[in-house]
Structure formats: structure tokens, C-alpha cells
Design a protein around this motif. Structure first.
Motif, PDB file in Angstrom:
ATOM      1  N   ALA A 294     -18.748 -25.309 -23.400  1.00 31.15           N
ATOM      2  CA  ALA A 294     -17.755 -24.181 -23.927  1.00 31.15           C
ATOM      3  C   ALA A 294     -16.404 -24.189 -23.346  1.00 31.15           C
ATOM      4  O   ALA A 294     -15.371 -24.015 -24.070  1.00 31.15           O
ATOM      5  N   ALA A 295     -16.399 -24.640 -22.127  1.00 29.45           N
ATOM      6  CA  ALA A 295     -15.023 -24.530 -21.485  1.00 29.45           C
ATOM      7  C   ALA A 295     -14.194 -25.894 -21.872  1.00 29.45           C
ATOM      8  O   ALA A 295     -13.070 -25.616 -22.249  1.00 29.45           O
ATOM      9  N   VAL A 296     -14.942 -26.931 -22.377  1.00 33.27           N
ATOM     10  CA  VAL A 296     -14.095 -28.221 -23.063  1.00 33.27           C
ATOM     11  C   VAL A 296     -13.773 -27.662 -24.059  1.00 33.27           C
ATOM     12  O   VAL A 296     -12.351 -27.997 -24.801  1.00 33.27           O
ATOM     13  N   GLU A 297     -14.430 -26.896 -24.922  1.00 36.80           N
ATOM     14  CA  GLU A 297     -13.793 -26.487 -26.425  1.00 36.80           C
ATOM     15  C   GLU A 297     -12.863 -25.404 -26.115  1.00 36.80           C
ATOM     16  O   GLU A 297     -11.789 -25.542 -26.886  1.00 36.80           O
TER      17      GLU A 297
ATOM     18  N   ALA B 295     -21.054 -22.124 -14.266  1.00 32.64           N
ATOM     19  CA  ALA B 295     -22.292 -22.898 -14.187  1.00 32.64           C
ATOM     20  C   ALA B 295     -22.068 -24.256 -15.124  1.00 32.64           C
ATOM     21  O   ALA B 295     -21.382 -24.113 -16.070  1.00 32.64           O
ATOM     22  N   ILE B 296     -22.823 -25.461 -14.782  1.00 30.80           N
ATOM     23  CA  ILE B 296     -22.567 -26.519 -15.549  1.00 30.80           C
ATOM     24  C   ILE B 296     -23.140 -26.401 -16.677  1.00 30.80           C
ATOM     25  O   ILE B 296     -22.430 -26.972 -17.887  1.00 30.80           O
ATOM     26  N   GLU B 297     -23.986 -25.477 -17.034  1.00 27.42           N
ATOM     27  CA  GLU B 297     -24.110 -25.333 -18.540  1.00 27.42           C
ATOM     28  C   GLU B 297     -22.946 -24.683 -19.483  1.00 27.42           C
ATOM     29  O   GLU B 297     -23.296 -24.874 -20.728  1.00 27.42           O
TER      30      GLU B 297
ATOM     31  N   GLY C 222     -11.928 -37.226 -14.497  1.00 27.00           N
ATOM     32  CA  GLY C 222     -12.675 -36.389 -13.532  1.00 27.00           C
ATOM     33  C   GLY C 222     -13.180 -34.843 -14.170  1.00 27.00           C
ATOM     34  O   GLY C 222     -13.743 -34.151 -13.502  1.00 27.00           O
ATOM     35  N   ASP C 223     -12.648 -34.814 -15.313  1.00 30.94           N
ATOM     36  CA  ASP C 223     -13.014 -33.607 -15.988  1.00 30.94           C
ATOM     37  C   ASP C 223     -14.173 -33.744 -17.062  1.00 30.94           C
ATOM     38  O   ASP C 223     -14.796 -32.980 -17.774  1.00 30.94           O
ATOM     39  N   ASP C 224     -15.012 -34.981 -16.912  1.00 31.94           N
ATOM     40  CA  ASP C 224     -16.243 -35.263 -17.488  1.00 31.94           C
ATOM     41  C   ASP C 224     -17.315 -34.244 -16.599  1.00 31.94           C
ATOM     42  O   ASP C 224     -17.054 -33.916 -15.938  1.00 31.94           O
ATOM     43  N   ARG C 225     -18.340 -34.173 -17.436  1.00 31.89           N
ATOM     44  CA  ARG C 225     -19.604 -33.365 -17.117  1.00 31.89           C
ATOM     45  C   ARG C 225     -19.840 -33.672 -15.395  1.00 31.89           C
ATOM     46  O   ARG C 225     -20.066 -32.759 -14.759  1.00 31.89           O
ATOM     47  N   GLU C 226     -20.222 -34.717 -15.287  1.00 29.08           N
ATOM     48  CA  GLU C 226     -20.456 -35.274 -13.791  1.00 29.08           C
ATOM     49  C   GLU C 226     -19.323 -35.136 -12.990  1.00 29.08           C
ATOM     50  O   GLU C 226     -19.725 -34.449 -11.839  1.00 29.08           O
TER      51      GLU C 226
ATOM     52  N   ALA D 177     -19.543 -31.027 -12.403  1.00 28.66           N
ATOM     53  CA  ALA D 177     -20.542 -30.818 -11.675  1.00 28.66           C
ATOM     54  C   ALA D 177     -20.472 -31.194 -10.201  1.00 28.66           C
ATOM     55  O   ALA D 177     -20.900 -30.313  -9.348  1.00 28.66           O
ATOM     56  N   GLN D 178     -19.720 -32.346  -9.587  1.00 33.58           N
ATOM     57  CA  GLN D 178     -19.421 -32.653  -8.377  1.00 33.58           C
ATOM     58  C   GLN D 178     -18.432 -31.636  -7.847  1.00 33.58           C
ATOM     59  O   GLN D 178     -18.593 -31.169  -6.687  1.00 33.58           O
ATOM     60  N   PHE D 179     -17.459 -31.268  -8.473  1.00 31.74           N
ATOM     61  CA  PHE D 179     -16.487 -30.343  -8.046  1.00 31.74           C
ATOM     62  C   PHE D 179     -17.161 -28.842  -7.848  1.00 31.74           C
ATOM     63  O   PHE D 179     -17.218 -28.162  -6.746  1.00 31.74           O
ATOM     64  N   LEU D 180     -18.122 -28.464  -8.587  1.00 29.83           N
ATOM     65  CA  LEU D 180     -18.892 -27.095  -8.509  1.00 29.83           C
ATOM     66  C   LEU D 180     -19.778 -27.338  -7.377  1.00 29.83           C
ATOM     67  O   LEU D 180     -19.493 -26.324  -6.659  1.00 29.83           O
TER      68      LEU D 180
END
Length: 139
Positions: free
Chosen positions: A15-18, A9-11, A31-35, A38-41
Motif C-alpha cells: 500500500a505504501a508503494v502504491e 508494519a511490513i505488511e 533500498g526501497d524494496d520490501r527486504e 524490513a531491515q530499516f524498520l
């Protein structure tokens, strides 16, 4: 605790980045930023996963497709959980999801300077593509 898997989930992004920052061989890029994530998901619902031990995220993988081929990105397992089958379980569950949407082949990109990653993928049955190299262009 027993390791569980669930849809990413985008939430889970922070934790994924960490986790990616602590694992060798995973490169965070455009492309690995939050936006972008979110688009990929949104384009690939139900395919990307996290592994959890209680509230802690101990593994993550992105999975998607273009309608012809499946792609797996950014597989990472907390170093203290390696050797427990977490990475293989995440990959296997991704492959089930890709089969479910009707795909017959999946591809990955593994950095040439990531011998641990290459060994992992080979042990999971993946083969290097003879005569192919990864290429890209910035947009």
C-alpha cells in the motif's frame, strides 16, 4: 472516519508503494524494496508510521536515526487527504519518537524540483541548510 496513525508494519509495504507512486516528489530507489524496508524498520522500531482512514492507508512516512541525527524519508499523503493536517501530524509524531530516543536534530532531503514539498517542510518549521548539498554514492 477519523484519521488514525500507527506504526508502519511490513505488511503495509504494498500500500505504501502504491501511494508513493501516486504522489509527486517521492522517488523509490535502491533500498526501497520490501527486504530493504524490513531491515530499516527493524533498525528503527516504532518510528515509521502510517495514517489510516478505516482500512485505507492515506499517509506514510519513514523515520529513523543513526544515533546522532534523525532522518525522515518518503513522506506521502493521498492527494484527496491533503490540507487536513495528515502530513504534519505524521511528521510531528516522528519528531516525538526521535526525541524519545534522545535525539536533538533531524534532517530531510527534499528534491529541488519539488516546490510543493519544499513549501510543506518550510511551513512545518524546517530550514534549508546553507552551504550543504546532498551527495551520495552507489554501493
Amino acid at each position: 472516519m477519523e484519521i488514525q496513525t500507527r506504526e508502519f508494519a511490513i505488511e503495509d509495504y504494498a500500500a505504501a508503494v502504491e501511494l508513493w507512486n501516486r504522489v509527486e516528489g517521492v522517488e523509490i530507489a535502491e533500498g526501497d524494496d520490501r527486504e530493504g524496508v524490513a531491515q530499516f524498520l527493524a533498525r528503527n522500531p516504532g518510528l515509521s508510521l502510517v495514517a489510516t482512514d478505516g482500512p485505507a492507508i492515506v499517509g506514510v512516512v519513514f523515520c529513523g536515526h543513526d544515533g546522532r541525527r534523525g532522518y525522515i524519508y518518503h513522506l506521502a499523503v493521498d492527494p484527496t487527504y491533503r490540507g487536513r493536517g495528515v502530513g504534519k501530524r505524521l511528521v510531528d509524531e516522528c519528531l516525538v519518537g526521535l526525541r524519545r530516543v534522545g535525539l536533538q536534530r533531524a534532517n530531510i532531503m527534499v528534491a529541488t524540483d519539488n516546490p510543493r514539498g519544499r513549501e510543506f517542510w518550510s511551513k512545518c518549521g524546517w530550514e534549508e541548510l546553507d552551504g550543504a548539498i546532498g551527495m551520495g554514492i552507489g554501493l
